[in-house]
Design an enzyme around this catalytic site. Structure first.
Site, mmCIF file in Angstrom:
data_model
loop_
_atom_site.group_PDB
_atom_site.id
_atom_site.type_symbol
_atom_site.label_atom_id
_atom_site.label_comp_id
_atom_site.label_asym_id
_atom_site.label_seq_id
_atom_site.Cartn_x
_atom_site.Cartn_y
_atom_site.Cartn_z
ATOM 1 N N GLY A 1 30.222 8.994 16.343
ATOM 2 C CA GLY A 1 31.514 8.842 16.986
ATOM 3 C C GLY A 1 31.612 7.512 17.687
ATOM 4 O O GLY A 1 30.668 6.716 17.700
ATOM 5 N N VAL B 1 25.433 11.976 17.555
ATOM 6 C CA VAL B 1 24.922 13.297 17.908
ATOM 7 C C VAL B 1 23.788 13.659 16.952
ATOM 8 O O VAL B 1 23.951 13.584 15.730
ATOM 9 C CB VAL B 1 26.035 14.367 17.841
ATOM 10 C CG1 VAL B 1 25.469 15.741 18.202
ATOM 11 C CG2 VAL B 1 27.176 14.005 18.780
ATOM 12 N N LYS C 1 23.278 13.885 22.408
ATOM 13 C CA LYS C 1 24.324 12.877 22.235
ATOM 14 C C LYS C 1 23.785 11.558 22.769
ATOM 15 O O LYS C 1 23.662 11.352 23.971
ATOM 16 C CB LYS C 1 25.602 13.261 22.972
ATOM 17 C CG LYS C 1 26.790 12.384 22.607
ATOM 18 C CD LYS C 1 28.032 12.841 23.341
ATOM 19 C CE LYS C 1 29.271 12.141 22.811
ATOM 20 N NZ LYS C 1 29.772 12.744 21.587
ATOM 21 N N LEU D 1 23.765 14.597 13.241
ATOM 22 C CA LEU D 1 24.810 15.584 12.964
ATOM 23 C C LEU D 1 26.177 14.927 12.830
ATOM 24 O O LEU D 1 27.063 15.445 12.155
ATOM 25 C CB LEU D 1 24.848 16.628 14.085
ATOM 26 C CG LEU D 1 23.592 17.475 14.273
ATOM 27 C CD1 LEU D 1 23.764 18.419 15.457
ATOM 28 C CD2 LEU D 1 23.283 18.266 13.000
ATOM 29 N N ASP E 1 39.384 15.184 28.214
ATOM 30 C CA ASP E 1 39.563 14.940 26.776
ATOM 31 C C ASP E 1 39.507 16.248 25.998
ATOM 32 O O ASP E 1 38.765 16.373 25.016
ATOM 33 C CB ASP E 1 38.498 13.961 26.268
ATOM 34 C CG ASP E 1 38.896 13.308 24.942
ATOM 35 O OD1 ASP E 1 40.104 13.295 24.614
ATOM 36 O OD2 ASP E 1 38.005 12.816 24.230
#
Length: 413
Positions: free
Chosen positions: A18, A23, A36, A15, A130
């Site tokens: 990062g 992911v 993840k 998907l 975050d």
């Protein structure tokens, strides 16, 4: 190509990627999930794996409608993964990229949802660390709320804390995204619940304005502004909502509201915000730089290419990740760097169409205006000389006869 994650899950499709990992859309015993999968170098760090296991109980215990649930934590060989609830929708950054800013009612409804999720996390002793639009998901299958807002959920709990091991982030490092970092993190203090409130208030400001209050330019400058500058009002924002924002953006953590208080206060504002359109302000331009004076007219690109502000990359020219996961180590500025300028007020947003003094476009407009002024002055001077010469000859022709159409101009004595 499908791959097994532990003995219970299968990852089928990527998907997004990062800085912390990838992911996947996956399948588990109870149906579709989001997986993840952290980077291999993280999975090979035994200290991180230990922390990962220690955090298992806290993360699995976060059960709230406004939090993307963590179903499982998998440690299997080189695989280190968080198995999470699959949300059918998009992230808030994608919506901001499309719409630039939201109507106040929708913005406040989304942030109130996230404040609810943070209240539950903080009550369980978990700090997100975050909070940003990339980590806020919009459930497109849920019922619409005030202002047509989709239900909002906060995701990626625990990832920043997992990566922030003492060995990876020594005293000179911090974890987070520059635009949303609370001043106390920049100054090297341990993150408490108040850092999430500051970050969420920054997100609300961005939803309303289309840019963050202290972003733009070099990351070091962004960090300095968090510590030394105060935010300025947004034109057109209701006073009560603005005072709420100011309180949650306070430099002192103790001055900020708790998450549950913020959620309640935001929902109290909703009836007064119905029907108010998105604010009409232009974002301030980036950090000014010292450049040689250029008297040339700007090209078409300079006039039409907008300079965007928001989360800035730490490496110039770096492309954003597809899933905008930007957990990154950063150097903490030294005290003399943080005190690099006198305390002041952040650059104010401008009414739509107005240029910021000192910007490249403002300088170009000043040059054009100066040229027009000089040209007009030259025309007036020539006209004055001509009229003076005509008067000096008494307004007659060369032969002294009045009415002669031929006239000469003599210098003015």
């Amino acid at each position: 190509m499908a791959r097994n994650i532990g003995s219970r899950y299968t990852a089928h499709q990527i998907l997004g990627r990062g800085s912390a990992g990838t992911v996947w859309l996956g399948e588990g015993p109870e149906g579709p999930v989001a997986i993840k999968l952290l980077r291999e170098d993280l999975a090979s760090d035994q200290e991180l794996v230990g922390r990962f296991v220690q955090e298992r109980t806290a993360l699995l215990g976060l059960d709230h409608p406004r939090v993307v649930g963590v179903h499982d934590l998998v440690v299997d060989g080189n695989d280190l993964a968080l198995v999470m609830e699959l949300v059918r929708g998009t992230d808030l950054r994608t919506r901001l990229d499309r719409e630039r800013r939201l109507a106040p009612e929708a913005a406040v409804a989304i942030v109130a949802d996230i404040a609810d999720g943070l209240a539950a996390a903080h009550a369980a002793g978990v700090v997100h660390r975050d909070v940003k639009p990339e980590n806020i998901l919009l459930d497109m299958e849920g019922p619409l709320g005030p202002g047509g807002a989709h239900p909002a959920l906060l995701t990626d709990f625990g990832v920043a804390k997992l990566i922030d091991t003492p060995r990876r982030t020594k005293a000179s490092k911090i974890i987070g995204t520059p635009d949303y970092l609370a001043p106390e993190i920049v100054e090297g203090l341990p993150p408490r619940a108040a850092v999430d409130i500051y970050a969420l208030a920054t997100v609300l400001y961005e939803l309303l304005a289309g840019f963050t209050p202290f972003g733009g330019g070099h990351p070091g400058a962004v960090l300095r502004r968090h510590v030394t500058e105060t935010v300025v009002p947004l034109p057109g924002i209701p006073e009560e909502l603005w005072q709420l924002l100011v309180q949650c953006l306070a430099k002192a953590p103790a001055s900020r509201l708790r998450a549950s208080e913020l959620a309640d206060r935001l929902r109290e504002q909703l009836p007064t915000l119905a029907g108010i359109p998105p604010l009409d302000v232009d974002e301030p331009e980036g950090e000014p730089t010292q450049q040689p004076y250029d008297d040339r007219e700007p090209g078409p690109a300079a006039e039409t290419e907008p300079r965007r502000r928001g989360a800035v990359p730490l490496v110039p020219g770096a492309a954003p990740d597809s899933n905008r996961d930007t957990h990154t180590s950063m150097r903490v500025p030294a005290p003399d760097e943080l005190a690099g300028g006198a305390r002041g007020t952040a650059r104010a947003p401008r009414p739509s169409g107005q240029r910021r003094p000192g910007s490249a476009r403002h300088k170009a407009e000043t040059v054009r205006k100066r040229r027009i002024t000089l040209g007009a002055a030259a025309v007036l001077l020539i006209a004055a000389v001509g009229v003076g010469g005509w008067l000096a000859t008494g307004g007659n022709g060369t032969d002294g006869a009045p009415g002669d159409s031929k006239q000469t101009m003599s210098p003015v004595p």
